[in-house]
Design a protein around this motif. Sequence first.
Motif, PDB file in Angstrom:
ATOM      1  N   VAL A  21       0.843  -1.202   0.000  1.00 18.87           N
ATOM      2  CA  VAL A  21       0.000   0.000   0.000  1.00 18.87           C
ATOM      3  C   VAL A  21       0.877   1.251   0.000  1.00 18.87           C
ATOM      4  O   VAL A  21       0.570   2.247  -0.662  1.00 18.87           O
ATOM      5  N   GLN A  22       1.991   1.205   0.717  1.00 18.07           N
ATOM      6  CA  GLN A  22       2.903   2.349   0.760  1.00 18.07           C
ATOM      7  C   GLN A  22       3.550   2.618  -0.589  1.00 18.07           C
ATOM      8  O   GLN A  22       3.990   3.743  -0.866  1.00 18.07           O
ATOM      9  N   LYS A  23       3.597   1.607  -1.452  1.00 17.02           N
ATOM     10  CA  LYS A  23       4.241   1.761  -2.764  1.00 17.02           C
ATOM     11  C   LYS A  23       3.257   2.148  -3.865  1.00 17.02           C
ATOM     12  O   LYS A  23       3.658   2.321  -5.012  1.00 17.02           O
ATOM     13  N   LEU A  24       1.971   2.261  -3.527  1.00 19.93           N
ATOM     14  CA  LEU A  24       0.971   2.630  -4.525  1.00 19.93           C
ATOM     15  C   LEU A  24       0.539   4.075  -4.323  1.00 19.93           C
ATOM     16  O   LEU A  24       0.528   4.580  -3.191  1.00 19.93           O
ATOM     17  N   ILE A  25       0.163   4.745  -5.389  1.00 16.30           N
ATOM     18  CA  ILE A  25      -0.270   6.138  -5.326  1.00 16.30           C
ATOM     19  C   ILE A  25      -1.780   6.178  -5.125  1.00 16.30           C
ATOM     20  O   ILE A  25      -2.534   5.711  -5.979  1.00 16.30           O
ATOM     21  N   GLY A  26      -2.222   6.698  -4.003  1.00 23.52           N
ATOM     22  CA  GLY A  26      -3.651   6.834  -3.741  1.00 23.52           C
ATOM     23  C   GLY A  26      -4.170   6.016  -2.577  1.00 23.52           C
ATOM     24  O   GLY A  26      -4.792   6.558  -1.659  1.00 23.52           O
ATOM     25  N   PRO A  27      -3.968   4.679  -2.564  1.00 18.35           N
ATOM     26  CA  PRO A  27      -4.555   3.851  -1.503  1.00 18.35           C
ATOM     27  C   PRO A  27      -3.976   4.138  -0.126  1.00 18.35           C
ATOM     28  O   PRO A  27      -2.788   4.396   0.019  1.00 18.35           O
ATOM     29  N   GLU A  28      -4.856   4.078   0.866  1.00 15.64           N
ATOM     30  CA  GLU A  28      -4.468   4.210   2.269  1.00 15.64           C
ATOM     31  C   GLU A  28      -5.242   3.172   3.068  1.00 15.64           C
ATOM     32  O   GLU A  28      -6.361   2.797   2.714  1.00 15.64           O
ATOM     33  N   ILE A  29      -4.655   2.696   4.161  1.00 15.64           N
ATOM     34  CA  ILE A  29      -5.335   1.749   5.048  1.00 15.64           C
ATOM     35  C   ILE A  29      -6.194   2.551   6.028  1.00 15.64           C
ATOM     36  O   ILE A  29      -5.678   3.336   6.823  1.00 15.64           O
ATOM     37  N   LEU A  30      -7.506   2.327   5.954  1.00 15.38           N
ATOM     38  CA  LEU A  30      -8.433   3.081   6.801  1.00 15.38           C
ATOM     39  C   LEU A  30      -8.861   2.305   8.044  1.00 15.38           C
ATOM     40  O   LEU A  30      -9.254   2.901   9.047  1.00 15.38           O
ATOM     41  N   GLU A  31      -8.827   0.974   7.948  1.00 19.58           N
ATOM     42  CA  GLU A  31      -9.304   0.154   9.071  1.00 19.58           C
ATOM     43  C   GLU A  31      -8.538  -1.154   9.089  1.00 19.58           C
ATOM     44  O   GLU A  31      -8.215  -1.720   8.038  1.00 19.58           O
ATOM     45  N   GLU A  32      -8.259  -1.632  10.270  1.00 19.51           N
ATOM     46  CA  GLU A  32      -7.517  -2.888  10.404  1.00 19.51           C
ATOM     47  C   GLU A  32      -8.004  -3.630  11.635  1.00 19.51           C
ATOM     48  O   GLU A  32      -8.066  -3.068  12.732  1.00 19.51           O
ATOM     49  N   THR A  33      -8.399  -4.900  11.441  1.00 18.58           N
ATOM     50  CA  THR A  33      -8.825  -5.748  12.547  1.00 18.58           C
ATOM     51  C   THR A  33      -7.979  -7.019  12.525  1.00 18.58           C
ATOM     52  O   THR A  33      -7.041  -7.142  11.737  1.00 18.58           O
ATOM     53  N   VAL A  34      -8.325  -7.978  13.363  1.00 11.86           N
ATOM     54  CA  VAL A  34      -7.530  -9.204  13.449  1.00 11.86           C
ATOM     55  C   VAL A  34      -7.609 -10.026  12.169  1.00 11.86           C
ATOM     56  O   VAL A  34      -6.701 -10.808  11.863  1.00 11.86           O
ATOM     57  N   ASN A  35      -8.674  -9.886  11.389  1.00  7.71           N
ATOM     58  CA  ASN A  35      -8.814 -10.704  10.177  1.00  7.71           C
ATOM     59  C   ASN A  35      -9.202  -9.892   8.938  1.00  7.71           C
ATOM     60  O   ASN A  35      -9.663 -10.447   7.950  1.00  7.71           O
ATOM     61  N   LYS A  36      -9.019  -8.556   9.003  1.00  5.91           N
ATOM     62  CA  LYS A  36      -9.416  -7.736   7.853  1.00  5.91           C
ATOM     63  C   LYS A  36      -8.601  -6.451   7.802  1.00  5.91           C
ATOM     64  O   LYS A  36      -8.276  -5.866   8.835  1.00  5.91           O
ATOM     65  N   VAL A  37      -8.266  -6.041   6.567  1.00  5.73           N
ATOM     66  CA  VAL A  37      -7.631  -4.737   6.335  1.00  5.73           C
ATOM     67  C   VAL A  37      -8.440  -4.030   5.259  1.00  5.73           C
ATOM     68  O   VAL A  37      -8.634  -4.570   4.163  1.00  5.73           O
TER      69      VAL A  37
END
Length: 333
Positions: free
Chosen positions: A103-119
Amino acid sequence: METRKVQRTGKSTFIVSLPKLWAVKNDIQPGSLIYITQSDNGALVLSPDRSERDLTTRLEIGEKVGDPLVRDIIGCYVSGYRTMEVASATMTADQKRDIHQIVQKLIGPEILEETVNKVLIQDLIDPEELQSERALRRIKTVVRSMIQDALSALVANDREMAADVIQRDDDVDRLYLLVSRQFTEILRSGSVKQESLDPITAFNYTRAATNLERMADHAARIAAMILKCDCILPTKIVEKMSKISPQLLDLVEDSISSLLTLNSGKANEVIELSRQLRKQINQMVSNSSFSDEHEGALLRMAATSIERMLDYIKNIGELAINLSQTVPRTEAK
């Protein structure tokens, strides 16, 4: 092929009905927004409103980790999905690490939510702001600087500069994926609002970006070989390479310029000059002798990579010539 008769409503408005199957398939309702794009041949392309529900995907990764996982996420990104829900019944720390890194290497995407079994990954770039031409120019600028610094590091055995060239390869990859994604968006929606490119031009820009990305790979390859060999080339080779470098950089610049301006005359000149420069490189290698085998290996590898770059430059020149015949414009003088 279905046909419709044009009807008039009021004094000056012409109307035509939409095919029912198409309307149902695209969930067209009274009041729905439809985009209309006119092609160069006069054809009208109708595109339904693309809402977030169309651009959301759920990616079940199972036990995938490393490159297979990264490739899946890149595939979703290039396909134009605005929201990616990456899920697994038991997501490991390694999987989350890989997700964060790509995700850090792509232009635009950001991680908005993270749980034990989902990003949950959300693309924050507005599709209307994507500009293929601007991204292509940026790729050219980065690739040109990589080639310049790789050859400078080659003649000076500058290991610090060589390491910096390798790091910049990631920047080119990010921009290349952005151009690929833009092309997918144009194909899916028929057009991108605020985007003046037609699909044929966008396709050729994407192919040009591919050739630039491969040039960057070869610049990084030369830099990696410098770090591995750690040797200084003979003075005569340094002098010849110092003359080759500016010619190669000019060809990179002129090849993209000929494509963006549809200047077939300049493109043909680029192709011919590429052939001449290739002959110079072959003569340099064949007339060189070395006391150290590492020096010879370094020069031959660098020469091979430069020859491949010239092949990619030639490819871009041919794209410019082909596109100038497909989308006629007044050539730049």
